[in-house]
Scaffold this active site. Structure first.
Site, PDB file in Angstrom:
ATOM      1  N   ASP A 116      -9.006 -24.772 -22.396  1.00 20.02           N
ATOM      2  CA  ASP A 116      -7.836 -23.893 -22.296  1.00 20.02           C
ATOM      3  C   ASP A 116      -7.760 -23.267 -20.914  1.00 20.02           C
ATOM      4  O   ASP A 116      -8.765 -22.792 -20.369  1.00 20.02           O
ATOM      5  CB  ASP A 116      -7.926 -22.777 -23.337  1.00 20.02           C
ATOM      6  CG  ASP A 116      -6.857 -21.717 -23.117  1.00 20.02           C
ATOM      7  OD1 ASP A 116      -5.685 -21.992 -23.446  1.00 20.02           O
ATOM      8  OD2 ASP A 116      -7.175 -20.631 -22.588  1.00 20.02           O
ATOM      9  N   TYR A 120      -4.669 -17.719 -14.245  1.00 16.81           N
ATOM     10  CA  TYR A 120      -6.084 -17.728 -13.922  1.00 16.81           C
ATOM     11  C   TYR A 120      -6.306 -18.209 -12.485  1.00 16.81           C
ATOM     12  O   TYR A 120      -6.360 -19.404 -12.198  1.00 16.81           O
ATOM     13  CB  TYR A 120      -6.862 -18.615 -14.896  1.00 16.81           C
ATOM     14  CG  TYR A 120      -6.717 -18.234 -16.354  1.00 16.81           C
ATOM     15  CD1 TYR A 120      -6.324 -16.951 -16.739  1.00 16.81           C
ATOM     16  CD2 TYR A 120      -6.965 -19.161 -17.357  1.00 16.81           C
ATOM     17  CE1 TYR A 120      -6.195 -16.605 -18.077  1.00 16.81           C
ATOM     18  CE2 TYR A 120      -6.842 -18.819 -18.702  1.00 16.81           C
ATOM     19  CZ  TYR A 120      -6.450 -17.547 -19.044  1.00 16.81           C
ATOM     20  OH  TYR A 120      -6.321 -17.201 -20.373  1.00 16.81           O
ATOM     21  N   LYS A 161      -0.488 -22.344 -20.588  1.00 15.05           N
ATOM     22  CA  LYS A 161       0.366 -21.251 -21.046  1.00 15.05           C
ATOM     23  C   LYS A 161       1.628 -21.133 -20.199  1.00 15.05           C
ATOM     24  O   LYS A 161       1.684 -21.631 -19.079  1.00 15.05           O
ATOM     25  CB  LYS A 161      -0.431 -19.941 -21.027  1.00 15.05           C
ATOM     26  CG  LYS A 161      -1.732 -20.035 -21.845  1.00 15.05           C
ATOM     27  CD  LYS A 161      -2.507 -18.746 -21.855  1.00 15.05           C
ATOM     28  CE  LYS A 161      -3.818 -18.918 -22.617  1.00 15.05           C
ATOM     29  NZ  LYS A 161      -4.834 -19.653 -21.842  1.00 15.05           N
ATOM     30  N   GLY A 220     -12.824 -14.050 -26.723  1.00 16.43           N
ATOM     31  CA  GLY A 220     -13.427 -12.726 -26.673  1.00 16.43           C
ATOM     32  C   GLY A 220     -14.253 -12.338 -27.874  1.00 16.43           C
ATOM     33  O   GLY A 220     -14.119 -11.213 -28.377  1.00 16.43           O
ATOM     34  N   ASN A 250     -16.129  -8.877 -27.704  1.00 17.89           N
ATOM     35  CA  ASN A 250     -15.381  -7.661 -27.354  1.00 17.89           C
ATOM     36  C   ASN A 250     -15.604  -7.251 -25.897  1.00 17.89           C
ATOM     37  O   ASN A 250     -15.817  -6.079 -25.586  1.00 17.89           O
ATOM     38  CB  ASN A 250     -15.705  -6.513 -28.300  1.00 17.89           C
ATOM     39  CG  ASN A 250     -14.950  -6.594 -29.620  1.00 17.89           C
ATOM     40  OD1 ASN A 250     -15.557  -6.643 -30.684  1.00 17.89           O
ATOM     41  ND2 ASN A 250     -13.632  -6.624 -29.573  1.00 17.89           N
ATOM     42  N   GLY A 274     -18.125  -7.739 -24.025  1.00 22.25           N
ATOM     43  CA  GLY A 274     -19.478  -7.515 -23.539  1.00 22.25           C
ATOM     44  C   GLY A 274     -20.476  -6.961 -24.518  1.00 22.25           C
ATOM     45  O   GLY A 274     -21.587  -7.473 -24.639  1.00 22.25           O
ATOM     46  N   ILE A 275     -20.120  -5.922 -25.249  1.00 22.35           N
ATOM     47  CA  ILE A 275     -21.130  -5.186 -26.002  1.00 22.35           C
ATOM     48  C   ILE A 275     -21.795  -6.013 -27.099  1.00 22.35           C
ATOM     49  O   ILE A 275     -22.971  -5.808 -27.414  1.00 22.35           O
ATOM     50  CB  ILE A 275     -20.543  -3.884 -26.595  1.00 22.35           C
ATOM     51  CG1 ILE A 275     -21.681  -2.970 -27.084  1.00 22.35           C
ATOM     52  CG2 ILE A 275     -19.505  -4.179 -27.673  1.00 22.35           C
ATOM     53  CD1 ILE A 275     -21.256  -1.555 -27.378  1.00 22.35           C
ATOM     54  N   LEU A 276     -21.093  -6.986 -27.657  1.00 25.28           N
ATOM     55  CA  LEU A 276     -21.702  -7.813 -28.700  1.00 25.28           C
ATOM     56  C   LEU A 276     -22.589  -8.910 -28.108  1.00 25.28           C
ATOM     57  O   LEU A 276     -23.260  -9.625 -28.853  1.00 25.28           O
ATOM     58  CB  LEU A 276     -20.630  -8.412 -29.611  1.00 25.28           C
ATOM     59  CG  LEU A 276     -19.934  -7.400 -30.527  1.00 25.28           C
ATOM     60  CD1 LEU A 276     -18.790  -8.048 -31.296  1.00 25.28           C
ATOM     61  CD2 LEU A 276     -20.925  -6.764 -31.497  1.00 25.28           C
TER      62      LEU A 276
END
Length: 347
Positions: free
Chosen positions: A54, A59, A85, A237, A240, A242-244
């Site tokens: 994708d 980008y 897209k 994602g 999320n 980063g935190i996961l």
């Protein structure tokens, strides 16, 4: 690598590997990536069995699409499923008018949003030129959500533009002619996807970060609607932002900002269950999203061959059923969230 159909309705089947490759990092997101490193990463993805790729004009202001185009010559266009897209045109401009957003070392272009009939057709043709291919498989309306447009009012205006000025008609014509196999949207919010489904027929959505170990609100109405309408989800994602992946460390990011105290606490509680079952948090985050029948592929970010290899290993990590049931019994994920079954392998 295991695959799943985007849906069972498309005239030309769109078979997606359970792990996909997202092209934003190779547009020089936040930092410059050399041509050699970009192509090594793309090749590593293909060698690992990934067959869904994708990208988007945004980008790197076309740089990601151009890098994909070089790699696709090596892969063979017939061997992959490709999405790009529409909604942003890239226009030549003066040096002080360049709109790189979060990308660095970009061509001298500025972005102009355009969801009209002519805008969609022009965007698609220019993407094909940069990709050096004859067609894409999936074409996604990019960023009509409030998160990207800046407000709900601006999002609503873009959706009206899409339908009142012919953008959806262009997509439908491309699909009806067989030029592309499937149409959808790539956004950061499930709410606008639900609105689009109320207005017209879409095959799938690339949803970034809105169905994760930390967020399951989409189970209220959107994902059940997708099941009813046979609409596939490409899940971006999964961490999320980063935190996961990092856990509740100092400076951990949640949705592109420092994680607030309540999110840090929730992640610490999830990490405690992970420790009890000898399960890496990042593997749980990656596999959780694939437990939902509408989620056909997950697209974590990768910018090096090593990150590709790590993602494949995470997908193959054995996670006991008791881990998921413990998360539910402790109220850390919703009781109605579909759960992965035992081992998630990538074979």
């Amino acid at each position: 690598m295991r695959t799943a159909l985007l849906n069972k309705r498309t005239r030309r089947p769109v078979q997606l590997t359970r792990l996909g490759f997202g092209g934003a990092p190779l547009g020089n997101l936040y930092r410059k990536v050399s041509e050699d490193d970009a192509h090594a990463t793309l090749q590593a993805a293909f060698d690992a069995g990934i067959r869904f790729f994708d990208t988007a004009p945004q980008y790197g202001l076309g740089r990601s699409e151009q890098r994909f185009g070089v790699a696709i010559k090596t892969f063979g266009r017939e061997n992959i499923q490709l999405s790009t897209k529409v909604g942003r045109l890239l226009l030549d401009c003066a040096p002080d008018e360049v709109t790189p957003e979060a990308f660095v070392d970009v061509p001298q272009k500025r972005i102009q949003f355009d969801y009209s009939y002519d805008g969609v057709m022009r965007s698609y043709e220019e993407s094909l030129t940069r990709l050096d291919v004859e067609r894409a498989d999936i074409l996604l309306i990019h960023d009509v959500c409030a998160f990207s447009q800046g407000s709900q009012e601006a999002s609503d205006a873009r959706v009206r533009e899409l339908f009142d000025q012919g953008g959806y008609r262009a997509l439908d014509e491309l699909r009806s002619s067989g030029e592309i196999a499937a149409i959808g949207a790539g956004v950061n919010e499930w709410q606008v996807c639900e609105k689009l489904l109320e207005l017209a027929d879409f095959d799938g959505f690339l949803l970034a970060g809105r169905y994760t170990l930390l967020e399951q609100e989409a189970l209220d109405s959107f994902l059940p609607l997708c099941q009813k309408r046979d609409v596939g989800i490409i899940l971006g994602g999964p961490y999320n932002s980063g935190i996961l992946a990092t856990g509740a460390v100092k400076g951990a990011k949640y949705n592109y900002a420092d994680a607030p105290p309540e999110i840090l606490e929730r992640v610490r509680n999830i990490e405690a269950v992970c420790a009890a079952h000898d399960t890496p948090l990042i593997a749980a985050a990656l596999q959780f999203v694939l437990g939902h029948p509408c989620v056909k592929t997950v697209v974590p970010g990768a910018v090096t061959p090593e990150e590709i290899g790590a993602s494949v290993k995470l997908l193959e990590t054995k996670i006991p059923d008791a881990f998921w049931s413990d998360l539910q019994s402790e109220g850390l994920i919703r009781p109605d969230a579909p759960l992965p079954s035992g081992t998630a392998d990538a074979s």
